[in-house]
Write a protein that holds these residues in place. Structure first.
Motif, mmCIF file in Angstrom:
data_model
loop_
_atom_site.group_PDB
_atom_site.id
_atom_site.type_symbol
_atom_site.label_atom_id
_atom_site.label_comp_id
_atom_site.label_asym_id
_atom_site.label_seq_id
_atom_site.Cartn_x
_atom_site.Cartn_y
_atom_site.Cartn_z
ATOM 1 N N PRO A 246 -12.043 46.626 -40.484
ATOM 2 C CA PRO A 246 -12.072 47.556 -39.340
ATOM 3 C C PRO A 246 -11.202 48.788 -39.562
ATOM 4 C CG PRO A 246 -10.826 45.573 -38.791
ATOM 5 C CD PRO A 246 -11.461 45.324 -40.114
ATOM 6 N N MET A 247 -10.110 48.654 -40.340
ATOM 7 C CA MET A 247 -9.269 49.825 -40.587
ATOM 8 C C MET A 247 -10.008 50.866 -41.423
ATOM 9 S SD MET A 247 -5.318 48.849 -41.208
ATOM 10 C CE MET A 247 -5.090 50.559 -41.618
ATOM 11 N N ARG A 248 -10.707 50.385 -42.441
ATOM 12 C CA ARG A 248 -11.480 51.332 -43.256
ATOM 13 C C ARG A 248 -12.565 52.008 -42.429
ATOM 14 N NH1 ARG A 248 -12.477 48.286 -49.097
ATOM 15 N NH2 ARG A 248 -10.296 48.183 -49.731
ATOM 16 N N ARG A 249 -13.213 51.237 -41.533
ATOM 17 C CA ARG A 249 -14.231 51.859 -40.676
ATOM 18 C C ARG A 249 -13.618 52.922 -39.777
ATOM 19 N NH1 ARG A 249 -15.905 46.666 -39.352
ATOM 20 N NH2 ARG A 249 -15.462 47.044 -37.149
ATOM 21 N N GLU A 250 -12.410 52.643 -39.249
ATOM 22 C CA GLU A 250 -11.745 53.619 -38.388
ATOM 23 C C GLU A 250 -11.360 54.868 -39.178
ATOM 24 O OE1 GLU A 250 -10.086 55.150 -34.820
ATOM 25 O OE2 GLU A 250 -11.591 53.630 -35.299
ATOM 26 N N ILE A 251 -10.882 54.677 -40.407
ATOM 27 C CA ILE A 251 -10.541 55.835 -41.250
ATOM 28 C C ILE A 251 -11.789 56.648 -41.540
ATOM 29 C CG2 ILE A 251 -9.781 56.482 -43.567
ATOM 30 C CD1 ILE A 251 -7.839 54.067 -43.434
ATOM 31 N N ARG A 315 -8.486 44.933 -35.355
ATOM 32 C CA ARG A 315 -9.143 43.674 -35.687
ATOM 33 C C ARG A 315 -9.588 42.998 -34.399
ATOM 34 N NH1 ARG A 315 -9.033 39.249 -39.491
ATOM 35 N NH2 ARG A 315 -10.593 37.841 -38.610
ATOM 36 N N SER A 316 -10.762 42.371 -34.412
ATOM 37 C CA SER A 316 -11.246 41.628 -33.254
ATOM 38 C C SER A 316 -11.678 40.241 -33.697
ATOM 39 C CB SER A 316 -12.419 42.346 -32.585
ATOM 40 O OG SER A 316 -13.503 42.453 -33.489
ATOM 41 N N SER A 317 -11.662 39.307 -32.764
ATOM 42 C CA SER A 317 -12.060 37.929 -33.035
ATOM 43 C C SER A 317 -12.982 37.482 -31.909
ATOM 44 C CB SER A 317 -10.818 37.032 -33.122
ATOM 45 O OG SER A 317 -11.202 35.687 -33.340
ATOM 46 N N TYR A 318 -14.274 37.240 -32.253
ATOM 47 C CA TYR A 318 -15.297 36.864 -31.261
ATOM 48 C C TYR A 318 -15.377 37.891 -30.131
ATOM 49 C CZ TYR A 318 -15.061 32.355 -33.597
ATOM 50 O OH TYR A 318 -15.069 31.365 -34.531
ATOM 51 N N LYS A 345 12.330 33.889 -24.915
ATOM 52 C CA LYS A 345 12.241 34.961 -25.912
ATOM 53 C C LYS A 345 11.678 34.446 -27.234
ATOM 54 C CE LYS A 345 15.836 38.019 -24.103
ATOM 55 N NZ LYS A 345 17.085 38.737 -24.395
ATOM 56 N N ARG A 346 12.098 33.250 -27.639
ATOM 57 C CA ARG A 346 11.565 32.688 -28.877
ATOM 58 C C ARG A 346 10.074 32.366 -28.726
ATOM 59 N NH1 ARG A 346 14.886 30.948 -32.929
ATOM 60 N NH2 ARG A 346 17.119 31.080 -32.557
ATOM 61 N N ALA A 347 9.713 31.833 -27.571
ATOM 62 C CA ALA A 347 8.299 31.516 -27.331
ATOM 63 C C ALA A 347 7.454 32.790 -27.350
ATOM 64 C CB ALA A 347 8.153 30.789 -25.999
ATOM 65 N N LYS A 348 7.955 33.849 -26.727
ATOM 66 C CA LYS A 348 7.215 35.118 -26.720
ATOM 67 C C LYS A 348 7.091 35.669 -28.136
ATOM 68 C CE LYS A 348 7.968 38.078 -23.401
ATOM 69 N NZ LYS A 348 8.570 39.146 -22.568
ATOM 70 N N ARG A 349 8.140 35.552 -28.930
ATOM 71 C CA ARG A 349 8.131 36.044 -30.319
ATOM 72 C C ARG A 349 7.081 35.270 -31.138
ATOM 73 N NH1 ARG A 349 12.706 38.563 -32.582
ATOM 74 N NH2 ARG A 349 12.576 38.909 -34.841
ATOM 75 N N ALA A 350 7.062 33.945 -30.971
ATOM 76 C CA ALA A 350 6.085 33.134 -31.706
ATOM 77 C C ALA A 350 4.658 33.452 -31.245
ATOM 78 C CB ALA A 350 6.388 31.652 -31.509
ATOM 79 N N GLY A 351 4.471 33.651 -29.934
ATOM 80 C CA GLY A 351 3.135 33.982 -29.432
ATOM 81 C C GLY A 351 2.632 35.315 -29.956
ATOM 82 N N LEU A 352 3.539 36.295 -30.087
ATOM 83 C CA LEU A 352 3.132 37.601 -30.607
ATOM 84 C C LEU A 352 2.739 37.518 -32.074
ATOM 85 C CD1 LEU A 352 2.867 40.684 -30.257
ATOM 86 C CD2 LEU A 352 5.306 40.856 -30.806
ATOM 87 N N LEU A 353 3.438 36.680 -32.853
ATOM 88 C CA LEU A 353 3.219 36.629 -34.304
ATOM 89 C C LEU A 353 2.230 35.555 -34.740
ATOM 90 C CD1 LEU A 353 6.932 36.959 -35.504
ATOM 91 C CD2 LEU A 353 5.206 38.764 -35.436
ATOM 92 N N HIS A 354 1.633 34.785 -33.802
ATOM 93 C CA HIS A 354 0.881 33.594 -34.224
ATOM 94 C C HIS A 354 -0.375 33.920 -35.027
ATOM 95 C CE1 HIS A 354 -1.765 34.507 -30.826
ATOM 96 N NE2 HIS A 354 -2.611 33.603 -31.292
ATOM 97 N N ASP A 355 -0.944 35.120 -34.881
ATOM 98 C CA ASP A 355 -2.189 35.468 -35.590
ATOM 99 C C ASP A 355 -2.008 36.549 -36.650
ATOM 100 O OD1 ASP A 355 -4.064 33.705 -34.699
ATOM 101 O OD2 ASP A 355 -4.810 34.944 -33.066
ATOM 102 N N ILE A 356 -0.777 36.789 -37.120
ATOM 103 C CA ILE A 356 -0.586 37.864 -38.115
ATOM 104 C C ILE A 356 -1.287 37.528 -39.428
ATOM 105 C CG2 ILE A 356 1.564 38.757 -37.155
ATOM 106 C CD1 ILE A 356 3.066 37.071 -39.236
ATOM 107 N N GLY A 357 -1.579 36.261 -39.672
ATOM 108 C CA GLY A 357 -2.288 35.896 -40.902
ATOM 109 C C GLY A 357 -3.702 36.440 -40.949
ATOM 110 N N LYS A 358 -4.270 36.802 -39.795
ATOM 111 C CA LYS A 358 -5.637 37.330 -39.769
ATOM 112 C C LYS A 358 -5.720 38.756 -40.294
ATOM 113 C CE LYS A 358 -7.592 34.575 -36.004
ATOM 114 N NZ LYS A 358 -8.245 34.617 -34.671
ATOM 115 N N VAL A 359 -4.611 39.502 -40.262
ATOM 116 C CA VAL A 359 -4.650 40.913 -40.666
ATOM 117 C C VAL A 359 -3.978 41.145 -42.013
ATOM 118 C CG1 VAL A 359 -4.799 41.793 -38.325
ATOM 119 C CG2 VAL A 359 -2.558 41.370 -39.325
ATOM 120 N N SER A 360 -3.455 40.101 -42.628
ATOM 121 C CA SER A 360 -2.794 40.267 -43.925
ATOM 122 C C SER A 360 -3.829 40.244 -45.051
ATOM 123 C CB SER A 360 -1.766 39.159 -44.138
ATOM 124 O OG SER A 360 -1.206 39.248 -45.433
ATOM 125 N N ASP A 361 -3.575 41.044 -46.085
ATOM 126 C CA ASP A 361 -4.457 41.086 -47.252
ATOM 127 C C ASP A 361 -4.011 40.124 -48.344
ATOM 128 O OD1 ASP A 361 -5.980 43.064 -46.064
ATOM 129 O OD2 ASP A 361 -4.695 44.663 -46.848
#
Length: 506
Positions: A246-251, A315-318, A345-361
């Protein structure tokens, strides 16, 4: 004096001699001129004769050509006359044959009518005889036969149903897998189209030629610079950008917008604009990550994690935007942790980062939860945060209380009605297609697609459709939807037949 006279006489003689010479020369010049004039006259006559003969031959050729053409036309007309006369003869022959066939049919129809009358009389006599022998009327005998057939049919149907149930239990596992695979195949195509295509709108189709460039140089340069396939077809005022990133499409979309707006489209300019837009997108990605962490109150993240958070925007999912999903999950985790007396605060931090694996190359062969956990460990996140990221799809064992909270909140955000849905236009079109498909059947008065297209209610006229016809109609509509439409899950078809009596008290 005498000398002078003698001199004059001598001069006069000289002049006389000179005059004779001049006269002889003038006669000679006249004769030469006359001979030249005669030669010239003869040449002109010969030229005129040659031109006349040339014109005459050209005229004869033209006449011969015209005569040839007229002869060809005359031959064609004769052929057409012969074909026309042949067709007339054939038409007359067919007309005679038709008259003979009609007469034969009339005689056969009259014979059939007589046979039908004789058959009706024989059938009536046979029924009278049967009623006299059996002591039952035809209606009573038919009812007895129906009752006996009904009982026999019930018995056979029950045994047949039992056999089917036994076979279904044996094949249930295999059949369920087949149904799941069919559903995945049916849904995956639409999601692939929605998540891998961007439409770039243009003011006029003339711009398409400039984007393609001479011998396709511009479009090849664009595809090479962006890594996106650019489809220029006959779709009016639109260009399709196709690619899984999606990033390449946006560029590619932003670069095309700048190139079309600027008007200068050539390979060197394309490369320059794409590099500029790529830098802008990366800066915007970092800015989005920073703004998200500030909004959520999550501090002390590694710059690379902030960049990955900003990358979630593309990035989108479904059909659900990944950044919006992560924000929702983070807020839900904070609320749930607060209610349970855990560290919000720890729970919020984990919730924000839980899907970062989807955008990593990095290492795309790993599941996104495991990859996200490894990234969190790489950038020095706390062990409980890393475990919550890796365990939210049960790939690793949960070792902290935050992990089940992240898993539950991730499911809540994804399962929210409307969170993951089709594009609105395609969704509305599918509902209209469902209703229109059922309206084409006779006796159908109104149709309603309800429950997001998972149920279709069909209202029929009671005077046109019987109860038995309603069952058949429901089955036929279900089969037609199954063969002609693409839809997620299953669609329930309910045919409603009712009789209403309406009066008004005044």
């Amino acid at each position: 004096m005498i000398g002078i006279i003698a001199l004059l006489i001598g001069s006069l003689g000289t002049w006389l001699v000179y005059g004779k010479v001049l006269k002889s020369q003038s006669h000679k010049i006249l004769r030469e001129a006359e001979s030249e004039a005669e030669v010239l006259r003869k040449d002109k006559i010969l030229q005129a004769k040659e031109k006349f003969l040339q014109l005459k031959s050209d005229h004869e050729k033209e006449i011969n050509n015209r005569n040839g053409k007229l002869l060809i036309v005359e031959n064609k007309l004769k052929q057409r006359e012969a074909v026309f006369s042949q067709k007339q003869e054939e038409l007359a022959r067919k007309r005679k044959e038709t008259d003979l066939v009609r007469e034969n049919l009339d005689s056969q129809l009259s014979l059939v009518e007589r046979k039908e009358q004789e058959l009706d009389r024989a059938q009536k006599q046979h029924l009278d005889q049967l009623e006299a022998i059996s002591g039952l009327t035809a209606e009573e005998a038919k009812n007895q036969l129906i009752e006996s057939l009904k009982a026999e049919a019930k018995t056979e149907a029950m045994s047949y149903i039992n056999d089917i149930m036994d076979e279904a239990k044996i094949n249930a596992n295999k059949e369920s897998k087949r149904i799941v695979l069919q559903t995945i195949q049916r849904v995956a195509t639409e999601n692939a189209i929605e998540n891998s295509v961007t439409i770039f709108h243009i003011d006029s189709d003339e711009i398409k030629g400039r984007i393609i460039g001479r011998e396709g140089r511009n479009i090849r340069a664009l595809e090479a610079a962006t890594g996106i396939e650019i489809i220029v077809d006959d779709t009016p005022e639109a260009i399709v950008l196709s690619g899984f990133d999606p990033m390449r499409r946006e560029i590619a979309r932003l670069a095309l917008h700048q190139l079309v707006t600027d008007g200068r489209i050539h390979p060197a300019r394309i490369e320059e604009v794409v590099n500029k837009v790529r830098n802008q997108v990366e800066e915007e990605m970092i800015e989005t990550g920073k703004r998200t962490t500030i909004d959520l109150g999550v501090h002390g993240l590694h710059p690379e994690l902030i960049k990955l958070i900003g990358k979630m925007k593309y990035r989108s999912s479904y059909g659900q935007n990944l950044l919006q999903h992560s924000r929702e999950t983070a807020n839900l985790c904070a609320v749930m942790a607060s209610e349970l007396g855990l560290n919000a605060k720890r729970a919020k931090r984990a919730g924000l980062l839980h899907d970062i694996g989807k955008v990593s190359d990095e290492d795309p062969e790993l599941p996104h939860a495991i990859l996200g956990m490894k990234l969190a460990e790489k950038y020095k996140e706390k062990p409980d945060i890393c475990n919550a990221i890796g365990a939210h799809h049960d790939e690793v064992e949960m070792t902290t209380m935050i992990a089940p909270i992240v898993q539950v909140c991730d499911a809540i955000s994804g399962a929210r009605p409307g969170a993951r849905r089709e594009v609105v236009d395609s969704y509305i079109k599918r509902l209209k297609d469902l209703e229109t498909l059922a309206l084409n059947y006779p006796g159908v008065l109104k149709t309603y697609a309800i429950q997001a297209g998972r149920e279709l209610r069909v209202i029929v006229g009671s005077e046109k459709v019987s109860d038995k016809d309603a069952e058949t109609l429901s089955y036929e509509i279900a089969k037609k939807i199954q063969t002609e439409m693409t839809y997620p899950g299953q669609v329930k078809i309910t045919v409603i037949r009712e009789t209403r009596a309406v009066n008004y008290a005044k």
